[in-house]
Design a protein around this motif. Structure first.
Motif, mmCIF file in Angstrom:
data_model
loop_
_atom_site.group_PDB
_atom_site.id
_atom_site.type_symbol
_atom_site.label_atom_id
_atom_site.label_comp_id
_atom_site.label_asym_id
_atom_site.label_seq_id
_atom_site.Cartn_x
_atom_site.Cartn_y
_atom_site.Cartn_z
ATOM 1 N N TYR A 37 0.968 -1.238 0.203
ATOM 2 C CA TYR A 37 0.041 -0.101 0.052
ATOM 3 C C TYR A 37 0.816 1.414 0.040
ATOM 4 C CZ TYR A 37 -4.394 2.410 0.876
ATOM 5 O OH TYR A 37 -5.536 3.437 0.670
ATOM 6 N N ASN A 38 1.513 1.497 -1.079
ATOM 7 C CA ASN A 38 2.517 2.553 -1.376
ATOM 8 C C ASN A 38 1.775 3.874 -1.878
ATOM 9 O OD1 ASN A 38 4.070 4.375 -2.766
ATOM 10 N ND2 ASN A 38 5.722 2.584 -2.993
ATOM 11 N N PRO A 39 1.776 4.752 -1.152
ATOM 12 C CA PRO A 39 1.245 6.165 -1.594
ATOM 13 C C PRO A 39 1.312 6.432 -3.200
ATOM 14 C CG PRO A 39 2.476 6.736 0.359
ATOM 15 C CD PRO A 39 2.873 5.386 -0.057
ATOM 16 N N GLY A 40 2.411 6.252 -3.834
ATOM 17 C CA GLY A 40 2.688 6.240 -5.095
ATOM 18 C C GLY A 40 1.691 5.326 -5.967
ATOM 19 N N PHE A 41 1.754 4.121 -5.528
ATOM 20 C CA PHE A 41 0.690 3.160 -6.443
ATOM 21 C C PHE A 41 -0.782 3.720 -6.118
ATOM 22 C CE2 PHE A 41 3.488 -0.644 -5.084
ATOM 23 C CZ PHE A 41 4.562 0.249 -5.795
ATOM 24 N N VAL A 42 -1.068 4.077 -4.587
ATOM 25 C CA VAL A 42 -2.592 4.313 -4.658
ATOM 26 C C VAL A 42 -3.032 5.724 -5.333
ATOM 27 C CG1 VAL A 42 -3.964 5.517 -2.504
ATOM 28 C CG2 VAL A 42 -2.389 3.525 -2.283
ATOM 29 N N SER A 43 -2.023 6.647 -5.567
ATOM 30 C CA SER A 43 -2.417 8.017 -6.253
ATOM 31 C C SER A 43 -2.770 7.584 -7.755
ATOM 32 C CB SER A 43 -1.065 8.816 -6.475
ATOM 33 O OG SER A 43 -1.426 10.215 -6.959
ATOM 34 N N TYR A 44 -2.036 6.784 -8.354
ATOM 35 C CA TYR A 44 -2.165 6.377 -9.824
ATOM 36 C C TYR A 44 -3.633 5.490 -9.963
ATOM 37 C CZ TYR A 44 1.708 8.667 -11.790
ATOM 38 O OH TYR A 44 2.790 9.318 -12.128
ATOM 39 N N LEU A 45 -3.675 4.718 -8.690
ATOM 40 C CA LEU A 45 -5.042 3.969 -8.681
ATOM 41 C C LEU A 45 -6.206 4.861 -8.373
ATOM 42 C CD1 LEU A 45 -6.561 1.193 -8.089
ATOM 43 C CD2 LEU A 45 -6.090 1.669 -5.732
ATOM 44 N N ALA A 46 -6.067 5.936 -7.932
ATOM 45 C CA ALA A 46 -7.133 6.903 -7.527
ATOM 46 C C ALA A 46 -7.655 7.373 -8.904
ATOM 47 C CB ALA A 46 -6.812 7.827 -6.619
ATOM 48 N N PHE A 47 -6.810 7.777 -9.759
ATOM 49 C CA PHE A 47 -7.054 8.517 -11.056
ATOM 50 C C PHE A 47 -7.784 7.332 -11.872
ATOM 51 C CE2 PHE A 47 -6.279 9.404 -15.590
ATOM 52 C CZ PHE A 47 -6.821 10.439 -15.609
ATOM 53 N N CYS A 48 -7.395 6.241 -11.920
ATOM 54 C CA CYS A 48 -7.900 5.248 -12.748
ATOM 55 C C CYS A 48 -9.248 4.753 -12.366
ATOM 56 C CB CYS A 48 -6.819 3.878 -12.842
ATOM 57 S SG CYS A 48 -5.580 3.909 -13.415
ATOM 58 N N LEU A 49 -9.313 4.968 -10.985
ATOM 59 C CA LEU A 49 -10.715 4.612 -10.481
ATOM 60 C C LEU A 49 -11.690 5.592 -10.701
ATOM 61 C CD1 LEU A 49 -10.076 3.482 -6.580
ATOM 62 C CD2 LEU A 49 -11.001 2.075 -8.291
ATOM 63 N N GLU A 65 -4.994 11.118 0.897
ATOM 64 C CA GLU A 65 -4.282 10.267 1.737
ATOM 65 C C GLU A 65 -2.939 10.033 1.352
ATOM 66 O OE1 GLU A 65 -4.304 5.341 2.429
ATOM 67 O OE2 GLU A 65 -6.283 6.597 2.520
ATOM 68 N N SER A 66 -2.521 10.141 0.061
ATOM 69 C CA SER A 66 -1.384 10.003 -0.521
ATOM 70 C C SER A 66 -0.723 11.311 -0.295
ATOM 71 C CB SER A 66 -1.294 9.712 -2.061
ATOM 72 O OG SER A 66 -1.731 8.500 -2.269
ATOM 73 N N LEU A 67 -1.213 12.392 -0.274
ATOM 74 C CA LEU A 67 -0.607 13.673 -0.320
ATOM 75 C C LEU A 67 -0.275 13.855 1.397
ATOM 76 C CD1 LEU A 67 -2.801 15.853 -2.445
ATOM 77 C CD2 LEU A 67 -0.153 15.765 -2.603
ATOM 78 N N GLU A 68 -1.098 13.259 2.357
ATOM 79 C CA GLU A 68 -0.774 13.193 3.645
ATOM 80 C C GLU A 68 0.721 12.665 3.838
ATOM 81 O OE1 GLU A 68 -4.069 12.157 5.989
ATOM 82 O OE2 GLU A 68 -5.316 13.650 5.147
ATOM 83 N N LEU A 78 -0.623 15.981 -9.292
ATOM 84 C CA LEU A 78 -0.935 15.931 -10.641
ATOM 85 C C LEU A 78 -2.347 14.937 -10.962
ATOM 86 C CD1 LEU A 78 -0.312 16.238 -13.681
ATOM 87 C CD2 LEU A 78 1.313 14.186 -13.674
ATOM 88 N N ASN A 79 -2.348 13.866 -10.381
ATOM 89 C CA ASN A 79 -3.500 12.870 -10.399
ATOM 90 C C ASN A 79 -4.640 13.422 -9.584
ATOM 91 O OD1 ASN A 79 -1.974 10.925 -11.740
ATOM 92 N ND2 ASN A 79 -1.140 10.253 -9.878
ATOM 93 N N LEU A 80 -4.494 14.181 -8.823
ATOM 94 C CA LEU A 80 -5.654 14.960 -8.004
ATOM 95 C C LEU A 80 -6.038 15.990 -8.945
ATOM 96 C CD1 LEU A 80 -7.492 15.511 -5.500
ATOM 97 C CD2 LEU A 80 -5.856 17.067 -4.693
ATOM 98 N N GLY A 81 -5.458 16.802 -9.656
ATOM 99 C CA GLY A 81 -5.883 17.654 -10.406
ATOM 100 C C GLY A 81 -6.573 16.947 -11.590
ATOM 101 N N ARG A 82 -6.030 15.931 -12.168
ATOM 102 C CA ARG A 82 -6.520 15.046 -13.325
ATOM 103 C C ARG A 82 -8.147 14.858 -12.899
ATOM 104 N NH1 ARG A 82 -1.601 11.402 -14.682
ATOM 105 N NH2 ARG A 82 -0.400 12.796 -16.079
ATOM 106 N N ILE A 83 -8.115 14.013 -11.773
ATOM 107 C CA ILE A 83 -9.384 13.659 -11.286
ATOM 108 C C ILE A 83 -10.275 14.899 -11.250
ATOM 109 C CG2 ILE A 83 -10.741 12.928 -9.125
ATOM 110 C CD1 ILE A 83 -8.208 11.429 -8.323
ATOM 111 N N HIS A 84 -9.939 16.182 -10.687
ATOM 112 C CA HIS A 84 -11.100 17.265 -10.669
ATOM 113 C C HIS A 84 -11.214 17.526 -12.283
ATOM 114 C CE1 HIS A 84 -11.213 18.137 -6.431
ATOM 115 N NE2 HIS A 84 -9.952 18.229 -6.365
ATOM 116 N N VAL A 85 -10.290 17.580 -13.063
ATOM 117 C CA VAL A 85 -10.674 17.911 -14.674
ATOM 118 C C VAL A 85 -11.772 16.865 -14.959
ATOM 119 C CG1 VAL A 85 -9.695 17.856 -16.840
ATOM 120 C CG2 VAL A 85 -8.395 18.883 -15.040
#
Length: 147
Positions: A37-49, A65-68, A78-85
């Motif tokens: 459960y690596n924050p880097g993995f989770v960030s990309y998983l979040a965008f794909c979800l 959570e990854s940013l924390e 980058l991934n958070l911004g992409r999700i907002h887009v």
């Protein structure tokens, strides 16, 4: 499983992600996150979800959570911004991209900001953006290359 198995899965997922195959990337990122459960993995998983399943709330929560855990990692912004887009939330996307740029130069973040057409603050902040004085000064400074 070896300790490098999650990294291998993530690398394969990242390759799929970069070739715009987010569905395959989602599967690989999910497997990598189950093993580590690596924050880097989770960030990309979040965008794909968000992109493949439309799970925006969960995706934003995972990115935050990854940013924390890694506040200086620009990939999370980058991934958070992409999700907002994806959600059509341009102001929050711009905010995320700008926060990411506060940690240093990142061409991807800058490209996303440029594509969104992020506006600069009005020259005279207490006047509205569409006030004739602000418009005139903005046009002049733009032509002079000072803004």
């Amino acid at each position: 499983m070896s300790s490098t198995e999650p990294e291998k899965l993530f690398a394969r997922g990242l390759a799929a992600f970069k070739s715009d195959d987010t569905l395959s990337a989602l599967v690989l990122f999910e497997k990598a996150c189950q093993l580590d459960y690596n924050p880097g993995f989770v960030s990309y998983l979040a965008f794909c979800l968000a992109k493949e399943r439309g799970q925006y709330k969960k995706a934003i929560a995972l990115c935050k959570e990854s940013l924390e855990k890694e506040p200086a990692n620009q990939a999370h912004y980058l991934n958070l911004g992409r999700i907002h887009v994806l959600m059509g939330n341009k102001p929050d996307a711009i905010l995320a991209f700008r926060e990411g740029l506060s940690y240093g130069n990142c061409p991807e973040l800058s490209d996303h900001l440029e594509r969104l057409g992020a506006r600069k603050k009005p020259f005279i902040p207490f006047l509205k953006r569409n006030h004739p004085i602000n418009k005139f000064i903005g046009i002049i400074l733009g032509k002079l290359g000072l803004r």
